[in-house]
Each structure stands twice: as C-alpha cells, then as structure tokens.
Motif scaffolding. Structure first.
Motif, PDB file in Angstrom:
ATOM      1  N   PRO A 117      -9.174 -11.263 -13.128  1.00 26.27           N
ATOM      2  CA  PRO A 117      -7.824 -11.798 -12.916  1.00 26.27           C
ATOM      3  C   PRO A 117      -7.408 -11.677 -11.450  1.00 26.27           C
ATOM      4  CG  PRO A 117      -7.729  -9.648 -13.968  1.00 26.27           C
ATOM      5  CD  PRO A 117      -9.172 -10.049 -13.954  1.00 26.27           C
ATOM      6  N   ILE A 118      -6.630 -12.637 -10.987  1.00 24.66           N
ATOM      7  CA  ILE A 118      -6.168 -12.625  -9.595  1.00 24.66           C
ATOM      8  C   ILE A 118      -5.159 -11.501  -9.417  1.00 24.66           C
ATOM      9  CG2 ILE A 118      -4.979 -13.939  -7.806  1.00 24.66           C
ATOM     10  CD1 ILE A 118      -6.009 -16.479  -9.128  1.00 24.66           C
ATOM     11  N   ALA A 119      -5.416 -10.680  -8.417  1.00 25.50           N
ATOM     12  CA  ALA A 119      -4.526  -9.542  -8.177  1.00 25.50           C
ATOM     13  C   ALA A 119      -3.185 -10.034  -7.666  1.00 25.50           C
ATOM     14  CB  ALA A 119      -5.154  -8.585  -7.175  1.00 25.50           C
ATOM     15  N   PRO A 120      -2.110  -9.492  -8.172  1.00 23.04           N
ATOM     16  CA  PRO A 120      -0.789  -9.893  -7.671  1.00 23.04           C
ATOM     17  C   PRO A 120      -0.617  -9.445  -6.229  1.00 23.04           C
ATOM     18  CG  PRO A 120      -0.592  -7.966  -9.088  1.00 23.04           C
ATOM     19  CD  PRO A 120      -2.019  -8.419  -9.178  1.00 23.04           C
ATOM     20  N   PRO A 121       0.223 -10.123  -5.467  1.00 26.76           N
ATOM     21  CA  PRO A 121       0.450  -9.705  -4.082  1.00 26.76           C
ATOM     22  C   PRO A 121       1.053  -8.310  -4.041  1.00 26.76           C
ATOM     23  CG  PRO A 121       2.086 -11.329  -4.764  1.00 26.76           C
ATOM     24  CD  PRO A 121       1.047 -11.281  -5.846  1.00 26.76           C
ATOM     25  N   PRO A 122       0.719  -7.544  -3.005  1.00 30.45           N
ATOM     26  CA  PRO A 122       1.246  -6.176  -2.927  1.00 30.45           C
ATOM     27  C   PRO A 122       2.764  -6.167  -2.835  1.00 30.45           C
ATOM     28  CG  PRO A 122       0.245  -6.826  -0.840  1.00 30.45           C
ATOM     29  CD  PRO A 122      -0.097  -7.893  -1.835  1.00 30.45           C
ATOM     30  N   ARG A 123       3.355  -5.167  -3.435  1.00 33.59           N
ATOM     31  CA  ARG A 123       4.801  -5.019  -3.416  1.00 33.59           C
ATOM     32  C   ARG A 123       5.260  -4.683  -1.997  1.00 33.59           C
ATOM     33  NH1 ARG A 123       8.263  -0.622  -3.984  1.00 33.59           N
ATOM     34  NH2 ARG A 123      10.262  -1.069  -4.988  1.00 33.59           N
ATOM     35  N   PRO A 124       6.299  -5.348  -1.511  1.00 35.94           N
ATOM     36  CA  PRO A 124       6.746  -5.053  -0.143  1.00 35.94           C
ATOM     37  C   PRO A 124       7.215  -3.612  -0.033  1.00 35.94           C
ATOM     38  CG  PRO A 124       8.349  -6.422  -1.304  1.00 35.94           C
ATOM     39  CD  PRO A 124       7.127  -6.372  -2.163  1.00 35.94           C
TER      40      PRO A 124
ATOM     41  N   CYS B 155       7.800   9.328   8.626  1.00 39.26           N
ATOM     42  CA  CYS B 155       7.524   8.307   7.626  1.00 39.26           C
ATOM     43  C   CYS B 155       6.062   8.364   7.225  1.00 39.26           C
ATOM     44  CB  CYS B 155       7.867   6.909   8.149  1.00 39.26           C
ATOM     45  SG  CYS B 155       6.764   6.316   9.457  1.00 39.26           S
ATOM     46  N   ASP B 156       5.765   7.799   6.062  1.00 39.31           N
ATOM     47  CA  ASP B 156       4.400   7.631   5.586  1.00 39.31           C
ATOM     48  C   ASP B 156       4.001   6.191   5.887  1.00 39.31           C
ATOM     49  OD1 ASP B 156       1.986   7.430   4.340  1.00 39.31           O
ATOM     50  OD2 ASP B 156       2.726   7.851   2.311  1.00 39.31           O
ATOM     51  N   PRO B 157       3.107   5.947   6.849  1.00 36.98           N
ATOM     52  CA  PRO B 157       2.794   4.562   7.234  1.00 36.98           C
ATOM     53  C   PRO B 157       2.308   3.703   6.070  1.00 36.98           C
ATOM     54  CG  PRO B 157       1.883   6.117   8.818  1.00 36.98           C
ATOM     55  CD  PRO B 157       2.375   6.924   7.674  1.00 36.98           C
ATOM     56  N   SER B 158       1.590   4.298   5.117  1.00 39.10           N
ATOM     57  CA  SER B 158       1.057   3.509   4.009  1.00 39.10           C
ATOM     58  C   SER B 158       2.150   2.982   3.091  1.00 39.10           C
ATOM     59  CB  SER B 158       0.059   4.357   3.206  1.00 39.10           C
ATOM     60  OG  SER B 158       0.709   5.474   2.622  1.00 39.10           O
ATOM     61  N   GLN B 159       3.369   3.526   3.210  1.00 36.77           N
ATOM     62  CA  GLN B 159       4.495   3.085   2.388  1.00 36.77           C
ATOM     63  C   GLN B 159       5.598   2.438   3.231  1.00 36.77           C
ATOM     64  OE1 GLN B 159       4.277   3.348  -0.929  1.00 36.77           O
ATOM     65  NE2 GLN B 159       2.281   4.345  -0.706  1.00 36.77           N
ATOM     66  N   THR B 160       5.275   2.112   4.470  1.00 41.21           N
ATOM     67  CA  THR B 160       6.302   1.649   5.409  1.00 41.21           C
ATOM     68  C   THR B 160       5.853   0.366   6.093  1.00 41.21           C
ATOM     69  OG1 THR B 160       6.895   3.962   5.836  1.00 41.21           O
ATOM     70  CG2 THR B 160       7.719   2.318   7.391  1.00 41.21           C
ATOM     71  N   GLY B 161       6.773  -0.579   6.238  1.00 42.70           N
ATOM     72  CA  GLY B 161       6.527  -1.757   7.054  1.00 42.70           C
ATOM     73  C   GLY B 161       6.939  -1.493   8.492  1.00 42.70           C
TER      74      GLY B 161
ATOM     75  N   PHE C 235      -3.049   3.883  12.350  1.00 46.94           N
ATOM     76  CA  PHE C 235      -1.890   4.389  11.624  1.00 46.94           C
ATOM     77  C   PHE C 235      -1.850   3.924  10.171  1.00 46.94           C
ATOM     78  CE2 PHE C 235      -0.033   4.258  16.084  1.00 46.94           C
ATOM     79  CZ  PHE C 235      -0.199   5.619  16.287  1.00 46.94           C
ATOM     80  N   GLY C 236      -2.355   2.747   9.871  1.00 46.90           N
ATOM     81  CA  GLY C 236      -2.409   2.268   8.497  1.00 46.90           C
ATOM     82  C   GLY C 236      -1.070   1.861   7.919  1.00 46.90           C
ATOM     83  N   PHE C 237      -0.256   1.123   8.660  1.00 50.97           N
ATOM     84  CA  PHE C 237       1.012   0.648   8.126  1.00 50.97           C
ATOM     85  C   PHE C 237       0.778  -0.358   7.005  1.00 50.97           C
ATOM     86  CE2 PHE C 237       2.798   2.377  12.032  1.00 50.97           C
ATOM     87  CZ  PHE C 237       4.038   2.834  11.608  1.00 50.97           C
ATOM     88  N   ALA C 238       1.697  -0.382   6.035  1.00 50.13           N
ATOM     89  CA  ALA C 238       1.545  -1.271   4.882  1.00 50.13           C
ATOM     90  C   ALA C 238       1.699  -2.734   5.271  1.00 50.13           C
ATOM     91  CB  ALA C 238       2.563  -0.899   3.807  1.00 50.13           C
ATOM     92  N   SER C 239       2.630  -3.032   6.157  1.00 47.57           N
ATOM     93  CA  SER C 239       2.816  -4.383   6.668  1.00 47.57           C
ATOM     94  C   SER C 239       3.298  -4.294   8.110  1.00 47.57           C
ATOM     95  CB  SER C 239       3.815  -5.170   5.806  1.00 47.57           C
ATOM     96  OG  SER C 239       5.110  -4.605   5.921  1.00 47.57           O
ATOM     97  N   TYR C 240       3.261  -5.431   8.797  1.00 45.75           N
ATOM     98  CA  TYR C 240       3.441  -5.364  10.246  1.00 45.75           C
ATOM     99  C   TYR C 240       3.862  -6.729  10.752  1.00 45.75           C
ATOM    100  CZ  TYR C 240       1.446  -5.385  15.060  1.00 45.75           C
ATOM    101  OH  TYR C 240       1.215  -5.527  16.400  1.00 45.75           O
ATOM    102  N   TYR C 241       4.868  -6.744  11.629  1.00 46.70           N
ATOM    103  CA  TYR C 241       5.300  -7.960  12.300  1.00 46.70           C
ATOM    104  C   TYR C 241       5.456  -7.665  13.783  1.00 46.70           C
ATOM    105  CZ  TYR C 241       8.304 -11.858  13.759  1.00 46.70           C
ATOM    106  OH  TYR C 241       8.838 -12.942  14.424  1.00 46.70           O
ATOM    107  N   ARG C 242       4.629  -8.286  14.605  1.00 47.93           N
ATOM    108  CA  ARG C 242       4.703  -8.134  16.057  1.00 47.93           C
ATOM    109  C   ARG C 242       5.349  -9.385  16.635  1.00 47.93           C
ATOM    110  NH1 ARG C 242       1.208 -10.460  19.167  1.00 47.93           N
ATOM    111  NH2 ARG C 242      -0.553 -10.297  17.705  1.00 47.93           N
TER     112      ARG C 242
END
Length: 455
Positions: free
Chosen positions: A10-17, A121-127, A152-159
C-alpha cells in the motif's frame, strides 16, 4: 483489466506535518529565532475585538567571542560578558553569506539542541524555516541543505531569501495613511523591500511573495562597514578605538543619524580657518554630543549626553573620572555612506539610486505599485532620519506621477522573523513550500535546490 498484484505494498500516506516550526533569521550580526505552532488547533481565531501583539523572537548574537581574559562566549552567553575591551569575534556569516558551518553548528547546538538550550527542540519533530541572503551561491545553498538534513535531521525545511518573508507581514499597517480595516491578503501582492543590515544593503522587488531575481540589487555598505569607518575617524581624531569595535558599534547606534541636509550640517560642524575658530563650533548648533565611555568598574555601558565645552580639557587629564568622546560631523558623515558610497571611493550608487536601478529591470507599468509599497527593514533602519532621507531622494528620482510611500515596521530587526511566523500559521502554504526529510533522502540535494529555486 489486469488483476491487482498480491504482493503490492500500500502507498504510504504523506508524513504528518510537525507540530512546531523553528524560524531562524540567520543574520550576520544576530540570529532571530523562535517557534511558531503549525497545528490546526492552535490557529483558532482570536476573540472578536482582541488585539494580540505580534510574536517576538529571541535575538541571539551570531558569534563566538573571546575576551582578553581568554574566556569564550557562545551566542547568548555574550550577555554574561562584563568587559568588552579588546574582545575578539568569530562570525560564521561573512558578507552576508554563511561560510563557516563549523562555528555556526557550535552556536546552533548551544542555542537549540543542548538539553539546557534556551530554545531547545527535537529536530526530528520540528520543521525549520531558514533565511539566506538573496542570490546566494549554489554551493553554499547545497552545503546548508546537507547540514540541515544530514547533521541535524529536521523533519521539514524551507530555505528562502530573507526579503521574501516580509511579504507575509501586514504591509499596509506600516504606512501612516491609507490604512485599511480589511484583512490583508498574504503574501503582499507587490512590494519593494530594502533590507539594510550588518553586512550589506539589498533592494528586492517582490511579486506575490517571490523575488524578481533579475532586479535584485546589492550595496556593499552595512552596519559593519559603518562601524569600522567610525572607528577609523575616532582613532584618528581622539582615542585609538580600533581594537574596541564592540564599543564603537554601541557609539554608532547611540549617536549616528542620517542628515536631511548634509551641506548645512557640515557648515554647522566646520571648525573654521586655522587660528580663527568659529563661535558655532563649540556646540555645532546642537549637533555635537559627548559619549561617556564605559570603564567596566563604575559603568558597564556608555551613554550619550549633550556636549559640554568646559569638559573638553578632561580628555587630556589622566585623573579624570570620565573618558569622553566628542562627536561632531562623525555623527552624520558615517551614515552618509549609504547614500554616497563614492565619497569613500566605492564604485557603487547610493541606496536611493540603486532602488531606481532595481525598478528599471521590471516593466514600467509596475513602478507605481512598487513605489507606493516600499518597506525598509534591517538594523540600519533604526537610524534617525533614514526613512525621511530615503523618501526624499527616491521622490526626486521617481516619475512625478508616481506616489512614493516608504514604511518601516515597529521593530525592523525582527520584521523578517515575524513574516516567517505568519507563514508558519498557514499549514497548507508552508507544506507546499517545504521539503521533508523523506523527500530529501529520496530525491537528493539537487532536487531540493531546484524546488527552492522555483523550478
């Protein structure tokens, strides 16, 4: 129709923001950082009639410093320093670009990732929303993306370029007239952003929050150059302050202003022909000011006061209780470099002329919109008289039929961060702009660079 495969996954759902977004306006002099919640529950509308103040970030010195006793201060630890004489700084950002990730990682780890960090903060749980200078080199951008995800392994990122976030502020509220009670549309439709910071000054036209790349202009005059120039003038005329740049920067912020009539102010502060001092030179028509230097025993911080001609002799008295710098034309000749850099031998136009050069790269039909929505941000925007002088010069260069309006945020230093906080509240918009760690691992840094470049 082919039957479905039995082993199909099954196609994995997109990760929760992520629930929180860390916004970092990574300036050359200070880091403006803080969290904005991106959860839908946190976006409930305010009660009717409420007037909540805008969020404010932590302002952190973006440096590693060492005093003359060999004590080292990282980021916000600089507030614990009690003696800034001959203090040395190591700054990760040079000429506006992040070039030293070794030092920057040490600052970020102290401020964001240590257990006792002020903004832990926990980078894996932070945008992450991270700013950069306009038209940064692609290799520097790639290094930044790799550090954010791999180190650092941030969950999401916008530069994004720092000017773009200002489009998410309520621009019309910055102008003294023509304010509207209608809720503003974000990002702002059309905006000419002038950002005068520590390393340089940039002019960026923005359409729907996106920069017009071919029209971006840069002036290599910022707070750092102004401080160094003031240190040269003071060292030549009074005390040697070349090793006390931190103190000179405080003098600049307390005393300097942008002159509305440069020739008239120069006339007021002219000493007169040799052997025949003019009477007005004593106080220079109110322009002359005394800055009492800190001694780090009785005073940990200097202060400015009106010039006292009778105290001039104390400068040469070793037993004087105060060390005083008298500033006359230094107060306005230093900021004049923003408008006339050619006076210092720089082959660049002033900020007003550069603004018009920037507009010359966009269709003439857009000029009225840009000239009516000019916003000034950055640390230099706090200089007295800057916005009035800039409006006067742009008005003289602009077509007569165009309205020229220049606005300034309440705090121009944190305006970019506040725009990022407004963007973080729009979950859908931020999700479209950001890259997740999963997308980075699947597509690689080249794909990330193309997405952030809008390709």
């Amino acid at each position: 129709m082919a039957p479905p495969r039995k082993n199909a996954q099954p196609i994995a759902p997109p990760p929760r923001p992520p629930d929180r977004t860390l916004i970092i306006d990574n300036g050359a002099h200070t880091i403006k950082a803080g969290f904005a919640s991106s959860s839908v529950a946190s976006q409930a509308p305010d009660e009717e009639g409420s007037d909540a103040p805008p969020p404010t970030p932590s302002v952190i010195p973006n440096c590693i410093a060492r005093d003359r006793d060999k004590r080292v201060y990282i980021g916000s630890q600089l507030s614990k320093c009690t003696d800034f004489n001959e203090i040395l700084f190591r700054r990760p950002v040079d000429r506006g670009y992040l070039v030293n990730w070794e030092a920057e990682k040490e600052i970020w780890e102290h401020e964001f990732f240590d257990n006792k960090a002020p903004l832990h903060c926990d980078p894996s749980q932070t945008g992450l929303i991270l700013t950069e200078a306009p038209n940064a080199l692609s290799q520097l951008q790639t290094n930044c993306d790799q550090v954010v995800f791999e180190e650092f392994g941030f969950a999401s990122y916008y530069r994004c370029p720092a000017p773009t976030l200002n489009a998410y502020n309520n621009i019309q509220a910055m102008f003294p007239v023509l304010r509207s009670a209608v809720e503003p549309q974000l990002p702002a439709e059309i905006l000419l952003l002038i950002d005068s910071g520590y390393s340089h000054t940039t002019i960026t036209p923005l359409l729907q929050g996106r920069p017009v790349q071919g029209a971006v202009r840069r002036l290599d005059v910022g707070g750092k150059l102004l401080t160094n120039y003031l240190a040269r003038l003071v060292s030549r005329r009074q005390y040697d302050m070349r090793n006390d740049i931190y103190i000179v920067n405080e003098i600049k912020e307390a005393c300097c202003y942008v002159s509305g009539d440069f020739k008239a102010d120069m006339e007021q502060t002219w000493k007169g022909p040799k052997g025949d001092r003019r009477d007005t030179y004593a106080t220079s028509g109110g322009i002359a000011k005394d800055y009492v230097l800190p001694d780090y025993h009785n005073r940990s911080k200097g202060y400015v006061r009106d010039h006292d001609p009778s105290a001039a002799g104390k400068l040469k008295n070793p037993e004087a209780a105060e060390d005083i710098l008298t500033l006359r034309n230094e107060r306005f000749t230093v900021p004049e470099m923003l408008f006339s850099p050619s006076d210092m031998g720089m082959r660049q136009s002033g900020v007003a002329q550069l603004a018009m050069d920037s507009l010359s790269a966009v269709p003439f039909g857009l000029w009225p919109g840009f000239l009516a929505n000019v916003v000034l941000v950055g640390g230099n925007a706090n200089m007295e008289g800057f916005i009035e002088r800039l409006e006067m010069e742009i008005r003289a260069l602009a077509p007569a039929e165009c309205i020229v309006r220049i606005g300034k945020p309440t705090d121009p230093i944190i305006s970019t961060w506040q725009g990022g906080a407004a963007l973080a509240k729009d979950v859908d918009a931020l999700r479209k702009l950001s890259v997740t760690k999963q997308e980075y691992e699947e597509n690689g840094p080249a794909w990330v660079a193309r997405k952030f470049d809008g390709r």
